[in-house]
Write an enzyme that holds these catalytic residues in place. Structure first.
Site, PDB file in Angstrom:
ATOM      1  N   ILE A 161      -5.840 -12.388  -4.629  1.00 59.31           N
ATOM      2  CA  ILE A 161      -6.761 -11.424  -4.210  1.00 59.31           C
ATOM      3  C   ILE A 161      -7.751 -10.885  -5.437  1.00 59.31           C
ATOM      4  O   ILE A 161      -8.815 -10.784  -5.251  1.00 59.31           O
ATOM      5  CB  ILE A 161      -6.072 -10.112  -3.707  1.00 59.31           C
ATOM      6  N   THR A 236      -5.518  -1.435  -3.946  1.00 55.90           N
ATOM      7  CA  THR A 236      -5.443  -2.040  -2.671  1.00 55.90           C
ATOM      8  C   THR A 236      -4.051  -3.002  -2.682  1.00 55.90           C
ATOM      9  O   THR A 236      -3.828  -3.742  -1.948  1.00 55.90           O
ATOM     10  CB  THR A 236      -6.375  -2.781  -2.150  1.00 55.90           C
ATOM     11  N   ARG A 238      -0.186  -1.965  -4.235  1.00 53.25           N
ATOM     12  CA  ARG A 238       1.231  -1.517  -4.009  1.00 53.25           C
ATOM     13  C   ARG A 238       1.227  -0.035  -4.500  1.00 53.25           C
ATOM     14  O   ARG A 238       0.851   0.222  -5.473  1.00 53.25           O
ATOM     15  CB  ARG A 238       2.372  -2.152  -4.556  1.00 53.25           C
ATOM     16  N   ASP A 262      -5.711   2.494  -0.720  1.00 50.33           N
ATOM     17  CA  ASP A 262      -5.100   2.028   0.737  1.00 50.33           C
ATOM     18  C   ASP A 262      -3.532   1.826   0.638  1.00 50.33           C
ATOM     19  O   ASP A 262      -3.109   1.765   1.660  1.00 50.33           O
ATOM     20  CB  ASP A 262      -5.488   0.368   0.721  1.00 50.33           C
ATOM     21  N   GLU A 267       4.710   5.704   1.024  1.00 49.40           N
ATOM     22  CA  GLU A 267       4.998   4.889   1.971  1.00 49.40           C
ATOM     23  C   GLU A 267       6.601   4.440   1.975  1.00 49.40           C
ATOM     24  O   GLU A 267       7.276   4.156   2.593  1.00 49.40           O
ATOM     25  CB  GLU A 267       4.109   3.512   1.806  1.00 49.40           C
ATOM     26  N   HIS A 290      -2.823   1.716   4.217  1.00 51.36           N
ATOM     27  CA  HIS A 290      -2.153   0.306   4.212  1.00 51.36           C
ATOM     28  C   HIS A 290      -2.674  -0.876   4.996  1.00 51.36           C
ATOM     29  O   HIS A 290      -2.258  -1.627   5.687  1.00 51.36           O
ATOM     30  CB  HIS A 290      -0.682   0.199   4.222  1.00 51.36           C
TER      31      HIS A 290
END
Length: 338
Positions: A161, A236, A238, A262, A267, A290
């Protein structure tokens, strides 16, 4: 008498018909979770999950933690496939010890996450949220932002990525810095530097590293203080890479100009929900839940690759490139790509 088809449990959201048909076409029984379309498998009671996993050979899992206890309770469960690329909620050591296979959908969401990363960069720099809020309140005065063009962008991590983001940045006439253990000579124009130098010189810092014990809170209060005043942080990857409480403090102090997020620590830790909500409520923060990899195309690619991984394991075929994380049948363990 013919034996019953092997069962594959699907607990990830938005598993499309094409991937389900692929599994069924090879003689597998596809069992849905029964959850509402908008519910995560983390909402599933333990008793329901165990009932569904009874007799299953494969499990395509969403956000549910895959623990040693779950694996031990279902000795026939051969393959655990993640539709995404993160596997921090899977007890990989237990899977390996108990002879199971763990896979990810390598490459499925790379384009979607890279696109989303650029969208967050631009939205924060151009203050899109503040502009929309002003118009909604009847204020049509121009909200002035900043160009991405001409800036220095620092990429923390240069896996799949990170490389995709670097290729997209080539069209913005930016200076790109990167900190990574594995420089990529195929990407021209990138300067490889230490993390402290990257933080000090970058106008935009974008995170593309896996979450492992060594990278937890990689961006903490000290790292944030080392960033250029007025810089933007984009994550974007973790949530655990960033100390969200420290990020909130840096924004409140005016040290950073904004953030594109994101992912959040909340979470994995509900105790931090309040911090996440305070971050998302700020006009200088662009926040998504996310969702970077969850474009329609990205989900379809991930579903298909996860299904292919299940088939490969159950049929004894070769797995798609980069998808194997642990193979307890052979005692092997592969690392995560970015």
């Amino acid at each position: 008498m013919a034996s019953a088809p092997r069962k594959v449990l699907i607990t990830t959201r938005l598993f499309d018909d094409a991937a389900a048909r692929l599994l069924a076409s090879r003689g597998l029984s596809v069992v849905p979770s029964g959850l509402p379309p908008d519910a995560l498998d983390t909402h599933m009671p333990d008793a329901d999950l165990h009932a569904l996993l009874d007799g299953a050979s494969g499990w395509i899992v969403g956000q549910r933690a895959v623990t040693r206890d779950i694996l031990a309770a279902h000795p026939g469960l051969t393959v655990i496939a993640r539709r995404g690329v993160g596997y921090d909620r899977v007890d990989v050591a237990a899977a390996r010890d108990l002879g199971r296979v763990v896979t990810i959908a390598a490459g499925a969401n790379d384009p979607a996450v890279a696109d989303h990363t650029l969208a967050l960069m631009l939205a924060v720099l151009r203050r899109l949220r503040a502009s929309a809020a002003a118009i909604a309140a009847g204020d049509w005065r121009v909200v002035s932002g900043f160009d991405l063009t001409g800036k220095t962008v620092g990429l923390v991590g240069l896996g799949r990525i990170g490389r995709a983001v670097a290729r997209r940045l080539a069209g913005f006439d930016v200076r790109v810095l990167a900190t990574t253990r594995t420089p990529d000579p195929s990407l021209p124009g990138i300067a490889y530097v230490s993390l402290p130098r990257l933080l000090a010189e970058s106008d935009v810092v974008s995170l593309h590293a896996p979450l492992v014990p060594e990278t937890r809170h990689l961006i903490d209060a000290a790292a944030l203080a080392g960033m250029k005043r007025g810089a933007v942080l984009v994550n974007t990857s973790r949530g655990g890479l960033v100390d969200d409480a420290a990020l909130l403090a840096a924004l409140e102090a005016g040290h950073l100009a904004g953030a594109g997020l994101d992912v959040f620590e909340a979470e994995a830790d509900p105790a931090l929900q309040g911090v996440a909500q305070r971050l998302a409520a700020r006009s200088d923060v662009e926040a998504t839940a996310h969702a970077a990899g969850s474009s329609r195309e990205g989900l379809e690619r991930g579903n298909l690759i996860a299904a292919q991984c299940v088939l490969a394991v159950l049929e004894g075929a070769a797995l798609p490139d980069g998808c194997l994380i642990a193979d307890g049948r052979q005692g092997t363990h592969a690392g995560q790509g970015g």
